[in-house]
Design an enzyme around this catalytic site. Structure first.
Site, PDB file in Angstrom:
ATOM      1  N   ARG A 154       3.872   0.636  -6.696  1.00  0.00           N
ATOM      2  CA  ARG A 154       3.801  -0.335  -5.612  1.00  0.00           C
ATOM      3  C   ARG A 154       2.662  -1.335  -5.805  1.00  0.00           C
ATOM      4  O   ARG A 154       2.617  -2.368  -5.138  1.00  0.00           O
ATOM      5  CB  ARG A 154       3.616   0.401  -4.271  1.00  0.00           C
ATOM      6  CG  ARG A 154       4.761   1.341  -3.942  1.00  0.00           C
ATOM      7  CD  ARG A 154       4.390   2.300  -2.817  1.00  0.00           C
ATOM      8  NE  ARG A 154       4.327   1.655  -1.531  1.00  0.00           N
ATOM      9  CZ  ARG A 154       5.340   1.550  -0.681  1.00  0.00           C
ATOM     10  NH1 ARG A 154       6.528   2.048  -1.011  1.00  0.00           N
ATOM     11  NH2 ARG A 154       5.189   0.973   0.492  1.00  0.00           N
ATOM     12  N   LYS A 211      23.959 -16.127  -2.175  1.00  0.00           N
ATOM     13  CA  LYS A 211      23.978 -14.678  -1.996  1.00  0.00           C
ATOM     14  C   LYS A 211      25.405 -14.173  -1.817  1.00  0.00           C
ATOM     15  O   LYS A 211      25.794 -13.141  -2.369  1.00  0.00           O
ATOM     16  CB  LYS A 211      23.124 -14.272  -0.780  1.00  0.00           C
ATOM     17  CG  LYS A 211      21.638 -14.310  -1.035  1.00  0.00           C
ATOM     18  CD  LYS A 211      21.201 -13.178  -1.961  1.00  0.00           C
ATOM     19  CE  LYS A 211      19.821 -13.444  -2.511  1.00  0.00           C
ATOM     20  NZ  LYS A 211      19.802 -14.467  -3.577  1.00  0.00           N
ATOM     21  N   GLU A 263      20.910 -20.988  -0.157  1.00  0.00           N
ATOM     22  CA  GLU A 263      20.624 -19.610  -0.542  1.00  0.00           C
ATOM     23  C   GLU A 263      21.650 -18.651   0.045  1.00  0.00           C
ATOM     24  O   GLU A 263      22.071 -17.689  -0.618  1.00  0.00           O
ATOM     25  CB  GLU A 263      19.208 -19.243  -0.094  1.00  0.00           C
ATOM     26  CG  GLU A 263      18.825 -17.785  -0.282  1.00  0.00           C
ATOM     27  CD  GLU A 263      18.696 -17.348  -1.727  1.00  0.00           C
ATOM     28  OE1 GLU A 263      18.479 -16.141  -1.945  1.00  0.00           O
ATOM     29  OE2 GLU A 263      18.825 -18.194  -2.640  1.00  0.00           O
ATOM     30  N   GLU A 322      27.211 -14.303  -5.124  1.00  0.00           N
ATOM     31  CA  GLU A 322      26.695 -13.363  -6.116  1.00  0.00           C
ATOM     32  C   GLU A 322      27.265 -11.965  -5.956  1.00  0.00           C
ATOM     33  O   GLU A 322      27.609 -11.312  -6.948  1.00  0.00           O
ATOM     34  CB  GLU A 322      25.162 -13.281  -6.013  1.00  0.00           C
ATOM     35  CG  GLU A 322      24.417 -14.435  -6.632  1.00  0.00           C
ATOM     36  CD  GLU A 322      22.911 -14.259  -6.494  1.00  0.00           C
ATOM     37  OE1 GLU A 322      22.206 -14.490  -7.493  1.00  0.00           O
ATOM     38  OE2 GLU A 322      22.440 -13.903  -5.396  1.00  0.00           O
ATOM     39  N   LYS A 371      19.382  -9.586 -14.047  1.00  0.00           N
ATOM     40  CA  LYS A 371      18.207  -9.808 -13.210  1.00  0.00           C
ATOM     41  C   LYS A 371      17.338 -10.937 -13.756  1.00  0.00           C
ATOM     42  O   LYS A 371      16.797 -11.737 -13.003  1.00  0.00           O
ATOM     43  CB  LYS A 371      17.381  -8.513 -13.103  1.00  0.00           C
ATOM     44  CG  LYS A 371      16.213  -8.603 -12.132  1.00  0.00           C
ATOM     45  CD  LYS A 371      16.685  -8.826 -10.704  1.00  0.00           C
ATOM     46  CE  LYS A 371      15.544  -8.936  -9.730  1.00  0.00           C
ATOM     47  NZ  LYS A 371      16.006  -9.335  -8.387  1.00  0.00           N
ATOM     48  N   TRP A 404      -3.546  -2.157  -1.549  1.00  0.00           N
ATOM     49  CA  TRP A 404      -3.518  -3.516  -2.044  1.00  0.00           C
ATOM     50  C   TRP A 404      -4.210  -4.356  -0.993  1.00  0.00           C
ATOM     51  O   TRP A 404      -3.773  -4.434   0.140  1.00  0.00           O
ATOM     52  CB  TRP A 404      -2.089  -4.005  -2.268  1.00  0.00           C
ATOM     53  CG  TRP A 404      -2.074  -5.347  -2.922  1.00  0.00           C
ATOM     54  CD1 TRP A 404      -2.187  -6.557  -2.326  1.00  0.00           C
ATOM     55  CD2 TRP A 404      -1.989  -5.604  -4.329  1.00  0.00           C
ATOM     56  NE1 TRP A 404      -2.164  -7.559  -3.253  1.00  0.00           N
ATOM     57  CE2 TRP A 404      -2.040  -7.005  -4.491  1.00  0.00           C
ATOM     58  CE3 TRP A 404      -1.865  -4.789  -5.459  1.00  0.00           C
ATOM     59  CZ2 TRP A 404      -1.970  -7.616  -5.748  1.00  0.00           C
ATOM     60  CZ3 TRP A 404      -1.798  -5.394  -6.689  1.00  0.00           C
ATOM     61  CH2 TRP A 404      -1.847  -6.793  -6.840  1.00  0.00           C
ATOM     62  N   ASN A 413      -0.533   0.778   6.084  1.00  0.00           N
ATOM     63  CA  ASN A 413       0.168  -0.203   5.278  1.00  0.00           C
ATOM     64  C   ASN A 413       0.679  -1.278   6.224  1.00  0.00           C
ATOM     65  O   ASN A 413       1.354  -0.969   7.200  1.00  0.00           O
ATOM     66  CB  ASN A 413       1.340   0.450   4.536  1.00  0.00           C
ATOM     67  CG  ASN A 413       2.154  -0.554   3.725  1.00  0.00           C
ATOM     68  OD1 ASN A 413       1.699  -1.640   3.427  1.00  0.00           O
ATOM     69  ND2 ASN A 413       3.381  -0.170   3.388  1.00  0.00           N
ATOM     70  N   GLY A 414       0.340  -2.543   5.976  1.00  0.00           N
ATOM     71  CA  GLY A 414       0.813  -3.614   6.840  1.00  0.00           C
ATOM     72  C   GLY A 414      -0.307  -4.551   7.229  1.00  0.00           C
ATOM     73  O   GLY A 414      -1.324  -4.657   6.545  1.00  0.00           O
ATOM     74  N   CYS A 428       0.836  -1.195   0.000  1.00  0.00           N
ATOM     75  CA  CYS A 428       0.000   0.000   0.000  1.00  0.00           C
ATOM     76  C   CYS A 428       0.873   1.249   0.000  1.00  0.00           C
ATOM     77  O   CYS A 428       2.019   1.236   0.433  1.00  0.00           O
ATOM     78  CB  CYS A 428      -0.903   0.017   1.236  1.00  0.00           C
ATOM     79  SG  CYS A 428      -1.939  -1.447   1.393  1.00  0.00           S
TER      80      CYS A 428
END
Length: 607
Positions: free
Chosen positions: A27, A483, A479, A486, A602, A74, A98-99, A2
Site C-alpha cells: 500500500r 468506461k 470518460e 471498455e 493495463k 503514508w 487511515n484517512g 495507510c
C-alpha cells in the site's frame, strides 16, 4: 494508503503485528509503529522509514503482550518522522488511523483551550486526545470511542486500544475499509483481508459508518445510527484472501471503493503539514514566466487532463493545451520558449506518452511527469516527477488512478495560482479546505451504489448509449463513455451537451439511453434545455445531478440519481464514482470480463 492491524491474541502480539504490516507494505508507507499492552499498560515503538527499521528497534526494545495495534503510515499531516508515526497516544488511549479528518483543526483548538497539548503535526493525535478527554469525563472506553467517532468529519478507518483493557479493541470505518477476523479465542482487524490471511479464514467486513467492539474471539457491531447490526461472517480459503479482492467480486469494484482512501493519501502528499498550502516539486518552476502549459496523455489520463485544463485556466489563469500523445510528436507542433510540458501516465511506461516527453525535451521544454509508478521510465526521464499516489491498480479500466490524477492536477492548479500571484494565503487555504472534503464526499457517493446499479441494469440491453455534460462534466462524459465501451463492449459516445444539435441528436430514439451529468452549476440552465431537446425526441434521459438539479428535472427525465451538492470545482470526483459504477454494474449484468476486458492491456508499451 495507510495500513492498519489490530490483534487480541493468545500469543505474543508484536510478531503478529509486524508480519501483518509486512503484508500491507504494497500500500506504500513512510513510517511504521506498533503499540502493545504490557501488564495492562500501553507501550509503543515507532520509526520513520521501512519496517526493517522498526524491526531493529524491537529487537533491542521488545514489546511483550498479547493485545496491540500496528500501522504503516503514508504521511497526510506532518512529515514522515517518528513523532508523526502511528500509533498516536494520549494518556490511556492509543489509536491508528487511515484517512483524513476534515475538522481536526477545530477539534484541536477546542482541546488546546481545555488544556490538552500535542506532540505531533497529525490529525490522528487529535483523535486520541479527544478520546482521552471523553475518558476523563468518566465515560467507559466504549462510550468514549463512540462519542469521539461521532465528532469526526471526514473519511477514516480507526482502531483504538486502551490501558487496562487487554480484551478490547474498538474500530470504525467511514470511507476507508476495515475487515474483522475471528480466530479461536482471538480477534483481529485489518485494512484488508491480506493482512489477516495467515491468522484466520473467518472474516467479516464492516459496512459504511459501522463501528465495532472486538473482544477475545467475539465481535459486536453497531451501524452508523448506533444500533446493533449483523454482518455476515465468511469462511474463505487462504488463497482467496491472498488474491486481495476482499469482499469484492472484482478488482475494479475494490478500486472504486478505495478512492476515498486514495484521495486522502494523495492529499497528504500534496498538502503541507498545516493543510493550508500545496507543496510539490513543481514549485521549483518559475510559473510567472511560463507562457503555456502543454499536457500530453492517452485514454483516461487524457480525459483527466481535460478536467485539469479547466481548473488551471480558471484558478491559475495559465493557458493550457491538451494533446493526445499518439498524435502529438507526429504533428511536430511548435512549443513556446520557456513553456512547460506535463505528460500524464498511470504506469509511466505508455509508449506514446514517453515519446511525447522526449519530443518536448528536444524542444527545450521543462518537463513534468505525473505518474503512479515512480520507478518508471517517464519518472526517470522527466525533469520533475509528480507522483499520484494511487497505489497498485489491478483492474484494466482505470478508476482510482483517474481520480488521483484529477486530485493532483487540481492541487497543482492551486500551487500555480499562488506562484503567479493570483491567490493569497487565505484563498489558498480555502481551496485546500475544499479539496480536503473530497474523501468524505466520495464516500457518500459510493454509498449510493445500489442506485447506480439499478440504472446500469436498465441500460445494458441497449446497443448504444450517449453521455452528455457541460463544463467540467464534458470530460466526465467522455470518460463515462470510455468506461462503458471498455468493459461492456457497448457502443457509447461522450459529447459536450451543447453539441447535441450539431449531429448527435440524430442518434436519439426511444431505445438509446442518454446519461446526463448535471450538477446545478452555472451552466445547468443551458444543460436543462439540451435535455428537453432530447426528451422531445423520445430520448431516454437518465440524469445524475444534485438535489437542486433533480428537483427541477425529475418529473421530465426517465431516471434520476441524486448526488451530494458540492462546490462545482470538485464535482468531477463525485460524478467519476457514478460513471464508474454504471459501467461496472452494466458489465457484471452482461457477464463480461470486468477486470481483464478483451483486447485491452493495463499499460500500452508499444505504439
Amino acid at each position: 494508503m495507510c495500513g492498519i492491524i489490530g490483534v487480541i491474541a493468545n500469543r505474543p502480539a508484536a510478531p503478529i503485528l509486524m508480519a501483518s504490516l509486512g503484508r500491507l507494505e504494497y500500500r506504500g508507507y513512510d513510517s511504521a509503529g506498533i503499540a502493545v499492552l504490557q501488564g495492562g499498560v500501553l507501550d509503543r515503538r515507532r520509526a520513520a522509514g521501512k519496517l526493517s527499521v522498526l524491526a531493529q528497534l524491537l529487537s533491542v526494545q521488545p514489546l511483550p503482550g498479547t493485545t496491540g495495534i500496528g500501522h504503516t503510515r503514508w504521511a497526510t499531516h506532518g512529515a514522515p518522522t517518528e513523532a508523526n508515526a502511528h500509533p498516536h497516544r494520549s494518556g490511556p488511549v492509543a489509536v491508528v488511523h487511515n484517512g483524513i479528518i476534515e475538522n481536526y483543526q477545530d477539534l484541536k483548538r477546542d482541546l488546546a483551550a481545555a488544556g490538552y497539548s500535542f506532540e505531533s503535526q497529525t490529525d490522528t493525535e487529535v483523535i486520541a486526545t479527544l478520546c482521552a478527554s471523553m475518558l476523563a469525563r468518566g465515560l467507559s472506553c466504549e462510550d468514549a470511542a463512540a462519542a469521539t467517532i461521532a465528532k469526526l468529519r471526514g473519511a477514516y478507518a480507526l482502531c483504538f486500544v486502551f490501558d487496562g483493557q487487554s480484551d478490547t479493541l474498538i474500530c470504525a470505518r467511514r470511507g476507508s475499509p476495515l475487515v474483522l477476523g475471528l480466530g479461536e479465542g482471538e480477534s483481529f482487524v485489518g485494512s484488508d483481508a491480506i493482512a489477516l490471511a495467515p491468522l484466520t479464514n473467518r472474516i467479516c467486513y464492516l459496512e459504511e459508518g459501522d463501528w465495532a467492539v472486538l473482544s477475545r474471539g467475539a465481535i459486536r457491531i453497531h451501524d452508523a445510527e448506533g444500533n446493533l447490526a449483523q454482518r455476515e461472517v465468511q469462511t474463505v480459503a487462504i488463497d482467496t484472501i491472498l488474491a486481495d479482492k476482499g469482499q469484492y467480486r472484482h478488482f475494479m469494484a475494490k478500486e472504486i471503493n478505495e478512492q476515498p482512501s486514495v484521495i486522502a493519501r494523495a492529499l497528504g502528499a500534496w498538502i503541507s503539514p498545516e493543510r493550508d498550502r500545496v507543496s510539490c516539486a513543481a514549485e521549483a518552476v518559475d510559473w510567472r514566466a511560463v507562457p503555456r502549459l502543454t499536457i500530453v496523455a492517452c485514454g483516461t489520463a487524457h480525459y483527466a487532463s481535460h478536467v485539469a485544463k479547466i481548473w488551471i485556466e480558471r484558478v491559475a489563469r495559465l493557458p493550457v493545451e491538451i494533446e493526445i500523445a499518439s498524435e502529438f510528436r507526429y504533428r511536430e507542433p511548435p512549443l513556446p520558449g520557456g513553456g512547460v510540458t506535463m505528460v500524464v501516465s498511470q504506469s509511466g511506461e505508455t509508449a506514446d506518452t514517453l515519446a511525447a516527453l522526449r519530443y518536448a525535451k528536444s524542444m527545450g521544454q521543462i518537463t513534468l511527469g505525473l505518474v503512479n509508478v515512480t520507478t518508471s521510465t517517464i519518472a526517470r526521464e522527466a525533469d520533475i516527477v509528480l507522483p499520484i499516489h494511487a497505489g497498485p491498480e489491478i483492474g484494466v479500466a482505470s478508476t482510482k488512478a483517474f481520480t488521483a490524477m484529477v486530485l493532483c492536477m487540481s492541487a497543482l492548479a492551486v500551487m500555480i495560482a499562488r506562484k503567479r500571484g493570483l491567490i493569497d494565503d487565505t484563498q489558498e487555504r480555502a481551496q485546500v479546505d475544499l479539496l480536503s472534503t473530497v474523501p468524505r464526499l466520495m464516500a457518500e457517493t459510493i454509498a449510493l451504489e445500489s442506485e447506480f446499479q439499478a440504472l446500469a441494469q436498465s441500460i445494458c440491453e441497449a446497443d448504444n448509449a450517449l453521455f452528455l455534460g457541460r463544463g467540467l462534466m464534458y470530460p466526465l462524459a467522455l470518460e463515462g463513455a470510455l468506461k462503458l465501451k471498455e468493459i461492456t463492449y457497448m457502443h457509447a459516445e461522450g459529447y459536450a451537451a451543447g453539441e447535441i444539435k450539431h449531429g448527435p441528436i440524430a442518434l436519439v430514439d426511444e431505445t438509446t439511453p442518454i446519461i446526463v451529468l448535471a450538477p446545478y452549476d452555472g451552466v445547468f440552465d443551458k444543460l436543462a434545455s439540451n435535455m428537453r431537446e432530447v426528451i422531445g425526441r423520445k430520448g431516454r434521459v437518465a440524469m445524475i445531478g444534485d438535489a437542486y438539479a433533480c428537483a427541477e428535472m425529475a418529473d421530465e427525465v426517465w431516471r434520476c440519481v441524486t448526488l451530494p451538492r458540492v462546490d462545482p470545482l470538485i464535482t468531477p470526483f463525485l460524478y467519476a464514482v457514478a460513471i464508474q459504477f454504471i459501467a461496472y454494474h452494466a458489465a457484471v449484468t452482461k457477464g463480461t470480463d470486468v477486470d481483464q476486458p478483451r483486447n485491452l492491456a493495463k499499460s500500452v508499451t508499444v505504439e
